[in-house]
Design a protein around this motif. Structure first.
Motif, PDB file in Angstrom:
ATOM      1  N   LEU A  66       0.953  -1.249   0.044  1.00 19.20           N
ATOM      2  CA  LEU A  66       0.099   0.032  -0.107  1.00 19.20           C
ATOM      3  C   LEU A  66       0.760   1.253  -0.109  1.00 19.20           C
ATOM      4  O   LEU A  66       0.587   2.069  -0.498  1.00 19.20           O
ATOM      5  CB  LEU A  66      -1.172   0.079   1.211  1.00 19.20           C
ATOM      6  N   GLU A  67       2.015   1.276   0.669  1.00 19.87           N
ATOM      7  CA  GLU A  67       2.979   2.359   0.608  1.00 19.87           C
ATOM      8  C   GLU A  67       3.307   2.561  -0.947  1.00 19.87           C
ATOM      9  O   GLU A  67       3.467   3.575  -1.207  1.00 19.87           O
ATOM     10  CB  GLU A  67       4.222   2.101   1.406  1.00 19.87           C
ATOM     11  N   ILE A  68       3.771   1.611  -1.594  1.00 17.49           N
ATOM     12  CA  ILE A  68       4.287   1.710  -2.922  1.00 17.49           C
ATOM     13  C   ILE A  68       2.924   2.322  -3.803  1.00 17.49           C
ATOM     14  O   ILE A  68       2.972   3.412  -4.639  1.00 17.49           O
ATOM     15  CB  ILE A  68       4.513   0.158  -3.495  1.00 17.49           C
ATOM     16  N   PHE A  69       1.661   1.630  -3.557  1.00 17.05           N
ATOM     17  CA  PHE A  69       0.516   1.958  -4.384  1.00 17.05           C
ATOM     18  C   PHE A  69       0.277   3.553  -4.023  1.00 17.05           C
ATOM     19  O   PHE A  69       0.125   4.198  -5.078  1.00 17.05           O
ATOM     20  CB  PHE A  69      -0.471   1.067  -3.851  1.00 17.05           C
ATOM     21  N   MET A  70       0.215   4.179  -2.648  1.00 19.84           N
ATOM     22  CA  MET A  70      -0.019   5.292  -2.665  1.00 19.84           C
ATOM     23  C   MET A  70       0.977   6.394  -3.069  1.00 19.84           C
ATOM     24  O   MET A  70       0.714   7.263  -3.599  1.00 19.84           O
ATOM     25  CB  MET A  70      -0.511   5.745  -1.031  1.00 19.84           C
ATOM     26  N   SER A  71       2.273   6.047  -2.827  1.00 17.11           N
ATOM     27  CA  SER A  71       3.338   6.780  -3.299  1.00 17.11           C
ATOM     28  C   SER A  71       3.260   6.998  -5.018  1.00 17.11           C
ATOM     29  O   SER A  71       3.624   7.946  -5.675  1.00 17.11           O
ATOM     30  CB  SER A  71       4.845   6.241  -2.802  1.00 17.11           C
ATOM     31  N   SER A  72       2.914   5.742  -5.648  1.00 21.48           N
ATOM     32  CA  SER A  72       2.793   6.109  -7.110  1.00 21.48           C
ATOM     33  C   SER A  72       1.736   6.936  -7.378  1.00 21.48           C
ATOM     34  O   SER A  72       2.062   7.761  -8.522  1.00 21.48           O
ATOM     35  CB  SER A  72       2.253   4.440  -7.599  1.00 21.48           C
ATOM     36  N   MET A  73       0.698   7.159  -6.452  1.00 22.30           N
ATOM     37  CA  MET A  73      -0.137   8.196  -7.096  1.00 22.30           C
ATOM     38  C   MET A  73       0.233   9.538  -6.816  1.00 22.30           C
ATOM     39  O   MET A  73      -0.212  10.579  -7.533  1.00 22.30           O
ATOM     40  CB  MET A  73      -1.490   8.031  -6.166  1.00 22.30           C
ATOM     41  N   ASP A  74       1.076   9.634  -5.741  1.00 18.59           N
ATOM     42  CA  ASP A  74       1.791  10.924  -5.577  1.00 18.59           C
ATOM     43  C   ASP A  74       2.746  11.101  -6.606  1.00 18.59           C
ATOM     44  O   ASP A  74       2.963  12.499  -6.920  1.00 18.59           O
ATOM     45  CB  ASP A  74       2.322  11.099  -4.265  1.00 18.59           C
ATOM     46  N   ASP A  75       3.609  10.245  -6.966  1.00 18.14           N
ATOM     47  CA  ASP A  75       4.635  10.567  -7.910  1.00 18.14           C
ATOM     48  C   ASP A  75       4.704  10.332  -9.316  1.00 18.14           C
ATOM     49  O   ASP A  75       5.148  10.969 -10.101  1.00 18.14           O
ATOM     50  CB  ASP A  75       5.951   9.554  -7.636  1.00 18.14           C
ATOM     51  N   VAL A  86      -4.659   8.306 -15.521  1.00 19.86           N
ATOM     52  CA  VAL A  86      -4.784   6.766 -14.841  1.00 19.86           C
ATOM     53  C   VAL A  86      -3.390   6.143 -15.538  1.00 19.86           C
ATOM     54  O   VAL A  86      -2.725   5.269 -14.845  1.00 19.86           O
ATOM     55  CB  VAL A  86      -6.181   6.063 -15.515  1.00 19.86           C
ATOM     56  N   ALA A  87      -3.394   6.137 -16.744  1.00 21.52           N
ATOM     57  CA  ALA A  87      -2.201   5.358 -17.613  1.00 21.52           C
ATOM     58  C   ALA A  87      -0.690   5.907 -16.617  1.00 21.52           C
ATOM     59  O   ALA A  87       0.031   5.187 -16.523  1.00 21.52           O
ATOM     60  CB  ALA A  87      -2.154   6.131 -18.924  1.00 21.52           C
ATOM     61  N   ASN A  88      -0.599   7.305 -16.399  1.00 18.98           N
ATOM     62  CA  ASN A  88       0.660   7.484 -15.758  1.00 18.98           C
ATOM     63  C   ASN A  88       0.716   6.950 -14.359  1.00 18.98           C
ATOM     64  O   ASN A  88       1.777   6.387 -14.036  1.00 18.98           O
ATOM     65  CB  ASN A  88       0.670   9.122 -15.360  1.00 18.98           C
ATOM     66  N   ILE A  89      -0.415   6.842 -13.446  1.00 20.41           N
ATOM     67  CA  ILE A  89      -0.264   6.149 -12.301  1.00 20.41           C
ATOM     68  C   ILE A  89       0.124   4.631 -12.493  1.00 20.41           C
ATOM     69  O   ILE A  89       0.803   4.142 -11.677  1.00 20.41           O
ATOM     70  CB  ILE A  89      -1.481   6.522 -11.628  1.00 20.41           C
ATOM     71  N   ILE A  90      -0.599   4.057 -13.365  1.00 17.88           N
ATOM     72  CA  ILE A  90      -0.399   2.727 -13.537  1.00 17.88           C
ATOM     73  C   ILE A  90       1.029   2.336 -13.879  1.00 17.88           C
ATOM     74  O   ILE A  90       1.650   1.457 -13.415  1.00 17.88           O
ATOM     75  CB  ILE A  90      -1.396   1.942 -14.754  1.00 17.88           C
ATOM     76  N   GLU A  91       1.726   3.055 -14.857  1.00 23.61           N
ATOM     77  CA  GLU A  91       3.102   3.106 -15.393  1.00 23.61           C
ATOM     78  C   GLU A  91       3.974   3.308 -14.032  1.00 23.61           C
ATOM     79  O   GLU A  91       4.955   2.625 -13.727  1.00 23.61           O
ATOM     80  CB  GLU A  91       3.439   4.178 -16.474  1.00 23.61           C
TER      81      GLU A  91
END
Length: 130
Positions: A66-75, A86-91
């Motif tokens: 979940l830390e990876i998941f949440m930081s992905s949305m931030d980063d 959405v594509a940017n978050i998934i990548e």
């Protein structure tokens, strides 16, 4: 008097109900636009969990993921279009999860992990039959 006030209040309540229905529909629409992010997150998480079948030492908790998941949305790079966001978050999430897990694997298991993750992504996208 009282009847007029009650009618006015009923009309006001009806307007608020209509507005709340419209808001609910908008929220549901926005949530559905981001469902592919949740789907990819689920695919990646279960690929990570299945690596413990390769070697019991490969344990990753849901909280770690979940830390990876949440930081992905931030980063992830911001975008005006929801589909691009959405594509940017998934990548970003796919890359960050891969780098995080790959760092802790034995060399002999790195190819297994990338193959497992890739196959799960392809099956989920209906590009490969299970």
């Amino acid at each position: 008097g009282v009847l007029a006030e009650t009618k006015a209040m009923a009309a006001d309540v009806n307007q608020k109900l209509i507005a709340s229905d419209e808001t609910r529909a908008t929220i549901n629409e926005k949530r559905e636009q981001f469902r592919p992010v949740a789907t990819r997150g689920s695919v990646i998480y279960f690929a990570i969990v299945e690596m413990s079948l390769v070697n019991p030492m490969y344990q990753t908790s849901l909280n770690q993921f979940l830390e990876i998941f949440m930081s992905s949305m931030d980063d992830a790079e911001k975008a005006a279009l929801a589909s691009k966001r959405v594509a940017n978050i998934i990548e970003t999430m796919t890359y960050k999860a891969y780098r995080y897990v790959n760092r802790g694997l034995y060399e002999s298991d790195k190819l297994t992990f990338i193959l497992l993750m890739t196959l799960k992504i392809l099956v989920t996208a209906s590009l490969l039959k299970p």
